[in-house]
Design a protein around this motif. Structure first.
Motif, PDB file in Angstrom:
ATOM      1  N   THR A 195       0.837  -1.214   0.000  1.00  0.00           N
ATOM      2  CA  THR A 195       0.000   0.000   0.000  1.00  0.00           C
ATOM      3  C   THR A 195       0.867   1.257   0.000  1.00  0.00           C
ATOM      4  O   THR A 195       0.514   2.252  -0.631  1.00  0.00           O
ATOM      5  CB  THR A 195      -0.968   0.014   1.190  1.00  0.00           C
ATOM      6  N   ASP A 196       2.005   1.217   0.679  1.00  0.00           N
ATOM      7  CA  ASP A 196       2.909   2.367   0.653  1.00  0.00           C
ATOM      8  C   ASP A 196       3.442   2.617  -0.755  1.00  0.00           C
ATOM      9  O   ASP A 196       3.712   3.764  -1.142  1.00  0.00           O
ATOM     10  CB  ASP A 196       4.086   2.158   1.611  1.00  0.00           C
ATOM     11  N   GLU A 197       3.589   1.550  -1.527  1.00  0.00           N
ATOM     12  CA  GLU A 197       4.059   1.687  -2.908  1.00  0.00           C
ATOM     13  C   GLU A 197       2.968   2.254  -3.813  1.00  0.00           C
ATOM     14  O   GLU A 197       3.259   2.794  -4.878  1.00  0.00           O
ATOM     15  CB  GLU A 197       4.520   0.327  -3.445  1.00  0.00           C
ATOM     16  N   GLY A 198       1.710   2.108  -3.368  1.00  0.00           N
ATOM     17  CA  GLY A 198       0.622   2.690  -4.150  1.00  0.00           C
ATOM     18  C   GLY A 198      -0.479   1.740  -4.559  1.00  0.00           C
ATOM     19  O   GLY A 198      -1.377   2.118  -5.330  1.00  0.00           O
ATOM     20  N   VAL A 199      -0.476   0.493  -4.064  1.00  0.00           N
ATOM     21  CA  VAL A 199      -1.550  -0.434  -4.401  1.00  0.00           C
ATOM     22  C   VAL A 199      -2.855   0.067  -3.794  1.00  0.00           C
ATOM     23  O   VAL A 199      -2.953   0.295  -2.582  1.00  0.00           O
ATOM     24  CB  VAL A 199      -1.228  -1.862  -3.902  1.00  0.00           C
ATOM     25  N   ARG A 200      -3.864   0.240  -4.660  1.00  0.00           N
ATOM     26  CA  ARG A 200      -5.165   0.723  -4.208  1.00  0.00           C
ATOM     27  C   ARG A 200      -6.314  -0.189  -4.630  1.00  0.00           C
ATOM     28  O   ARG A 200      -7.439  -0.043  -4.142  1.00  0.00           O
ATOM     29  CB  ARG A 200      -5.418   2.141  -4.735  1.00  0.00           C
ATOM     30  N   THR A 201      -6.038  -1.120  -5.552  1.00  0.00           N
ATOM     31  CA  THR A 201      -7.055  -2.065  -6.006  1.00  0.00           C
ATOM     32  C   THR A 201      -6.441  -3.455  -6.053  1.00  0.00           C
ATOM     33  O   THR A 201      -5.346  -3.630  -6.601  1.00  0.00           O
ATOM     34  CB  THR A 201      -7.580  -1.695  -7.408  1.00  0.00           C
ATOM     35  N   VAL A 202      -7.125  -4.432  -5.461  1.00  0.00           N
ATOM     36  CA  VAL A 202      -6.695  -5.830  -5.514  1.00  0.00           C
ATOM     37  C   VAL A 202      -7.823  -6.649  -6.121  1.00  0.00           C
ATOM     38  O   VAL A 202      -8.963  -6.598  -5.650  1.00  0.00           O
ATOM     39  CB  VAL A 202      -6.337  -6.361  -4.111  1.00  0.00           C
ATOM     40  N   VAL A 242      -7.538  -0.319   0.524  1.00  0.00           N
ATOM     41  CA  VAL A 242      -7.605  -0.998  -0.765  1.00  0.00           C
ATOM     42  C   VAL A 242      -9.041  -1.384  -1.117  1.00  0.00           C
ATOM     43  O   VAL A 242      -9.797  -1.831  -0.256  1.00  0.00           O
ATOM     44  CB  VAL A 242      -6.712  -2.265  -0.738  1.00  0.00           C
ATOM     45  N   ALA A 243      -9.396  -1.229  -2.401  1.00  0.00           N
ATOM     46  CA  ALA A 243     -10.661  -1.763  -2.920  1.00  0.00           C
ATOM     47  C   ALA A 243     -10.401  -3.205  -3.335  1.00  0.00           C
ATOM     48  O   ALA A 243      -9.619  -3.460  -4.253  1.00  0.00           O
ATOM     49  CB  ALA A 243     -11.136  -0.933  -4.104  1.00  0.00           C
TER      50      ALA A 243
END
Length: 245
Positions: free
Chosen positions: A53-60, A82-83
């Motif tokens: 998430t710190d790297e930028g993951v916002r959708t899984v 995260v979505a």
């Protein structure tokens, strides 16, 4: 100039998280940190999730079946940052029913021909995702994940030979997991002799998959139109991997 990243995103508890950026395409290069393909995330701890998430993951987008979700729950399912979405890409497909010489090729083609709704749903989720990295995964990050990755790369203008090599990278990366996969299959009562061919990652399988799409539809974009994706959705998919930020 694009920043430089390693293709393998190393996170403890995973073996096969890879960035789809940095490939030559019709738009120059696919963009880093837009799409990540991955193996199972159930081994992640809080630090591993925070790293993503710190790297930028916002959708899984989790492509696994119900029994996989039950035995190996996804830790991002309840992560407020995260979505999380689950689309069982190979639902109702039984590899044991595949009778051709390449069981994985039969499985991939069956998915492309019969799982239109699921394929369209996954790609629409990618197209409509908010800003940030979209991570899609299954258990090994090879078959379901590999099919979606191939469609995305082809749509972005990446050459077939490069898509095949991206697919083949999974082989050595999941080697440490193979016996775990076998043990899980034994626990489910699966016939191991029929299961072992599913662990393969042969270049020719993806070569034939891409050839099928061209032979039967003319292009990946035409295939996507045939399963119901509109022009705007397809454009957003292309931009996900190619546009400047």
């Amino acid at each position: 100039m694009q920043p430089q990243f390693e293709r393998h995103f190393v996170v403890a508890g995973t073996f096969n998280i890879r960035d789809l950026g940095g490939y030559a395409s019709g738009e120059g290069q696919t963009r880093w940190r837009r799409l990540l393909r991955a193996d199972g995330l159930h081994r992640l701890d809080a630090a591993g999730m925070a790293m993503l998430t710190d790297e930028g993951v916002r959708t899984v987008i989790d492509l696994r079946r119900d029994h996989e979700l039950e035995s190996h729950p996804n830790p991002f399912r309840d992560n407020p940052v995260v979505a999380y979405h689950n689309v069982s890409l190979f639902d109702a497909l039984d590899p044991a029913a595949m009778t051709g010489g390449d069981v994985l090729l039969d499985l991939y083609l069956a998915a492309l021909m019969t799982r239109h709704g699921a394929v369209a749903q996954v790609l629409t989720l990618i197209a409509d995702a908010p800003e940030g990295i979209v991570l899609f995964h299954c258990t090994a990050g090879k078959d379901r994940t590999g099919l979606i990755a191939a469609l995305m790369l082809a749509l972005a203008g990446v050459e077939a030979a490069v898509i095949v090599e991206d697919y083949a990278l999974t082989g050595p990366m999941i080697a440490p997991l193979l016996e775990t996969f076998v043990a899980d299959a034994v626990a489910r009562g699966t016939d191991i002799e029929s299961f072992r061919p599913l662990l393969a990652c042969k270049r020719q399988t993806m070569v034939a998959t891409l050839a099928f799409l061209i032979d039967h539809h003319g292009s990946v974009e035409d295939y996507l139109r045939s399963i119901g994706l509109g022009h705007d959705t397809i454009d957003r998919l292309k931009m996900r991997l190619t546009r400047e930020v």
